[in-house]
Design a protein around this motif. Structure first.
Motif, PDB file in Angstrom:
ATOM      1  N   ALA A  94       0.827  -1.206   0.000  1.00 44.04           N
ATOM      2  CA  ALA A  94       0.000   0.000   0.000  1.00 44.04           C
ATOM      3  C   ALA A  94       0.863   1.258   0.000  1.00 44.04           C
ATOM      4  N   GLU A  95       1.965   1.218   0.757  1.00 45.70           N
ATOM      5  CA  GLU A  95       2.897   2.350   0.757  1.00 45.70           C
ATOM      6  C   GLU A  95       3.484   2.564  -0.629  1.00 45.70           C
ATOM      7  N   ALA A  96       3.870   1.467  -1.294  1.00 48.30           N
ATOM      8  CA  ALA A  96       4.471   1.555  -2.624  1.00 48.30           C
ATOM      9  C   ALA A  96       3.464   2.033  -3.676  1.00 48.30           C
ATOM     10  N   LEU A  97       2.176   1.865  -3.380  1.00 48.05           N
ATOM     11  CA  LEU A  97       1.115   2.256  -4.314  1.00 48.05           C
ATOM     12  C   LEU A  97       0.404   3.535  -3.883  1.00 48.05           C
ATOM     13  N   SER A  98       0.991   4.276  -2.975  1.00 48.24           N
ATOM     14  CA  SER A  98       0.305   5.408  -2.336  1.00 48.24           C
ATOM     15  C   SER A  98      -0.121   6.492  -3.323  1.00 48.24           C
ATOM     16  N   GLU A  99       0.526   6.551  -4.485  1.00 49.95           N
ATOM     17  CA  GLU A  99       0.147   7.582  -5.463  1.00 49.95           C
ATOM     18  C   GLU A  99      -1.277   7.379  -5.994  1.00 49.95           C
ATOM     19  N   TYR A 100      -1.835   6.186  -5.802  1.00 50.20           N
ATOM     20  CA  TYR A 100      -3.186   5.896  -6.275  1.00 50.20           C
ATOM     21  C   TYR A 100      -4.254   6.179  -5.222  1.00 50.20           C
ATOM     22  N   GLU A 119      -6.563   1.202   2.388  1.00 52.32           N
ATOM     23  CA  GLU A 119      -5.507   2.223   2.465  1.00 52.32           C
ATOM     24  C   GLU A 119      -5.582   3.210   1.299  1.00 52.32           C
ATOM     25  N   LEU A 120      -5.958   2.705   0.113  1.00 51.35           N
ATOM     26  CA  LEU A 120      -5.965   3.551  -1.083  1.00 51.35           C
ATOM     27  C   LEU A 120      -7.343   4.138  -1.381  1.00 51.35           C
ATOM     28  N   GLU A 121      -8.315   3.852  -0.495  1.00 48.48           N
ATOM     29  CA  GLU A 121      -9.686   4.345  -0.672  1.00 48.48           C
ATOM     30  C   GLU A 121     -10.270   3.857  -1.997  1.00 48.48           C
ATOM     31  N   LYS A 132     -10.805  -6.230 -20.922  1.00 49.20           N
ATOM     32  CA  LYS A 132     -11.921  -5.404 -20.448  1.00 49.20           C
ATOM     33  C   LYS A 132     -11.579  -3.918 -20.414  1.00 49.20           C
ATOM     34  N   LYS A 133     -10.407  -3.585 -20.967  1.00 51.15           N
ATOM     35  CA  LYS A 133     -10.006  -2.188 -21.207  1.00 51.15           C
ATOM     36  C   LYS A 133      -9.919  -1.316 -19.941  1.00 51.15           C
ATOM     37  N   PRO A 134      -9.093  -1.717 -18.977  1.00 50.30           N
ATOM     38  CA  PRO A 134      -8.862  -0.837 -17.825  1.00 50.30           C
ATOM     39  C   PRO A 134      -8.080   0.402 -18.244  1.00 50.30           C
ATOM     40  N   GLY A 135      -8.172   1.457 -17.444  1.00 46.52           N
ATOM     41  CA  GLY A 135      -7.390   2.651 -17.723  1.00 46.52           C
ATOM     42  C   GLY A 135      -5.912   2.421 -17.501  1.00 46.52           C
ATOM     43  N   GLU A 136      -5.583   1.724 -16.404  1.00 44.12           N
ATOM     44  CA  GLU A 136      -4.194   1.353 -16.097  1.00 44.12           C
ATOM     45  C   GLU A 136      -4.237   0.004 -15.382  1.00 44.12           C
ATOM     46  N   LEU A 137      -3.326  -0.879 -15.756  1.00 49.52           N
ATOM     47  CA  LEU A 137      -3.320  -2.242 -15.223  1.00 49.52           C
ATOM     48  C   LEU A 137      -1.998  -2.491 -14.500  1.00 49.52           C
ATOM     49  N   ILE A 138      -2.089  -2.742 -13.200  1.00 51.84           N
ATOM     50  CA  ILE A 138      -0.910  -2.843 -12.339  1.00 51.84           C
ATOM     51  C   ILE A 138      -0.879  -4.202 -11.659  1.00 51.84           C
ATOM     52  N   CYS A 139       0.263  -4.835 -11.670  1.00 52.25           N
ATOM     53  CA  CYS A 139       0.496  -6.059 -10.899  1.00 52.25           C
ATOM     54  C   CYS A 139       1.234  -5.661  -9.626  1.00 52.25           C
ATOM     55  N   ALA A 140       0.731  -6.080  -8.466  1.00 52.94           N
ATOM     56  CA  ALA A 140       1.347  -5.721  -7.194  1.00 52.94           C
ATOM     57  C   ALA A 140       1.554  -6.970  -6.343  1.00 52.94           C
ATOM     58  N   VAL A 141       2.800  -7.300  -6.065  1.00 54.45           N
ATOM     59  CA  VAL A 141       3.125  -8.488  -5.272  1.00 54.45           C
ATOM     60  C   VAL A 141       4.294  -8.183  -4.338  1.00 54.45           C
ATOM     61  N   PRO A 142       4.352  -8.861  -3.198  1.00 51.12           N
ATOM     62  CA  PRO A 142       5.486  -8.652  -2.303  1.00 51.12           C
ATOM     63  C   PRO A 142       6.782  -9.254  -2.823  1.00 51.12           C
ATOM     64  N   ARG A 200       2.355  -1.705 -15.329  1.00 50.82           N
ATOM     65  CA  ARG A 200       3.336  -1.473 -14.275  1.00 50.82           C
ATOM     66  C   ARG A 200       3.374  -2.687 -13.360  1.00 50.82           C
ATOM     67  N   VAL A 201       4.563  -3.052 -12.914  1.00 50.03           N
ATOM     68  CA  VAL A 201       4.717  -4.112 -11.926  1.00 50.03           C
ATOM     69  C   VAL A 201       5.349  -3.526 -10.671  1.00 50.03           C
ATOM     70  N   VAL A 202       4.677  -3.695  -9.534  1.00 56.35           N
ATOM     71  CA  VAL A 202       5.237  -3.296  -8.242  1.00 56.35           C
ATOM     72  C   VAL A 202       5.562  -4.581  -7.486  1.00 56.35           C
ATOM     73  N   CYS A 203       6.843  -4.861  -7.343  1.00 57.38           N
ATOM     74  CA  CYS A 203       7.305  -6.062  -6.645  1.00 57.38           C
ATOM     75  C   CYS A 203       8.338  -5.612  -5.617  1.00 57.38           C
TER      76      CYS A 203
END
Length: 208
Positions: free
Chosen positions: A14-20, A44-46, A147-157, A173-176
């Motif tokens: 959630a910290e790494a994705l805080s911009e969202y 956390e990201l509402e 399904k045409k998302p605006g932005e598609l992000i993979c988030a894993v520890p 984007r990949v957040v690992c």
């Protein structure tokens, strides 16, 4: 990097994705392990919480070993080594049919009173508690891309470097948080890594 448990890993993600935060992202969990994590991240990201249903295609005689995956639409991803471990066309057809039935049962269990949340035009964050081969995540991302998302992000520890690179081709984007070379299993990077039950998943989704 090691994590105390899934909740601790989720807070770091959630910290790494805080911009969202505040942009109403749609946070999608790959059941079951990622569901409590995605709940923390969505809070956390509402954002909103839902699941993306995919299943691994299991190797003949070795159900823990993935040779691919299938998504809710029936699209199948197969690894390059599937035939090397004895998975012929008939085996794959039967295994995919088995996994699709499990997907149908889970959708009926998990969100019985509503359809999946539409990702079209949304910031979509797909969460898992870690990746090994990446097959399941690739299937999930493929299903969502259609399904045409605006932005598609993979988030894993955690995930091995080669898997991160494979997944990167399927996401914007990949957040690992950690990509160790000496990777054997996702569980080795958690001090506490219990199984998540269907009942827990149903309760979390009902509350959301």
């Amino acid at each position: 990097m090691y994590f105390e448990n899934r909740a601790a890993a989720a807070r770091k993600l959630a910290e790494a994705l805080s911009e969202y935060r505040g942009k109403n992202p749609l946070v999608l969990a790959i059941p079951r392990g990622a569901v409590p994590m995605a709940k923390i991240i969505a809070d956390e990201l509402e954002g909103e919480l839902d699941v993306v249903l995919v299943r691994k295609v299991r190797a003949p005689g070795n159900p823990e070993f993935a040779i691919g995956s299938v998504d809710e639409t029936g699209w199948v991803y197969l690894t390059s080594y599937a035939s090397d471990v004895g998975a012929d066309e008939k085996y794959i057809k039967d295994e995919v049919s088995t996994q699709l039935e499990t997907i149908r049962q889970r959708r009926a269990q998990y969100t019985p009173v509503r359809p999946p949340i539409d990702p079209a035009g949304r910031i979509v964050i797909v969460v898992d508690d870690g990746l090994a081969t990446g097959s399941t995540m690739i299937a999930a991302l493929h299903a969502l891309r259609a399904k045409k998302p605006g932005e598609l992000i993979c988030a894993v520890p955690v995930a091995p470097p080669d898997t991160v690179e494979k997944v990167r081709n399927n996401a914007d984007r990949v957040v690992c948080l950690s990509s160790p070379i000496n990777f054997y299993a996702v569980a080795q990077f958690y001090m506490d890594f219990p199984q998540i039950t269907d009942e827990e998943v149903i309760a979390i989704l009902a509350a959301a």
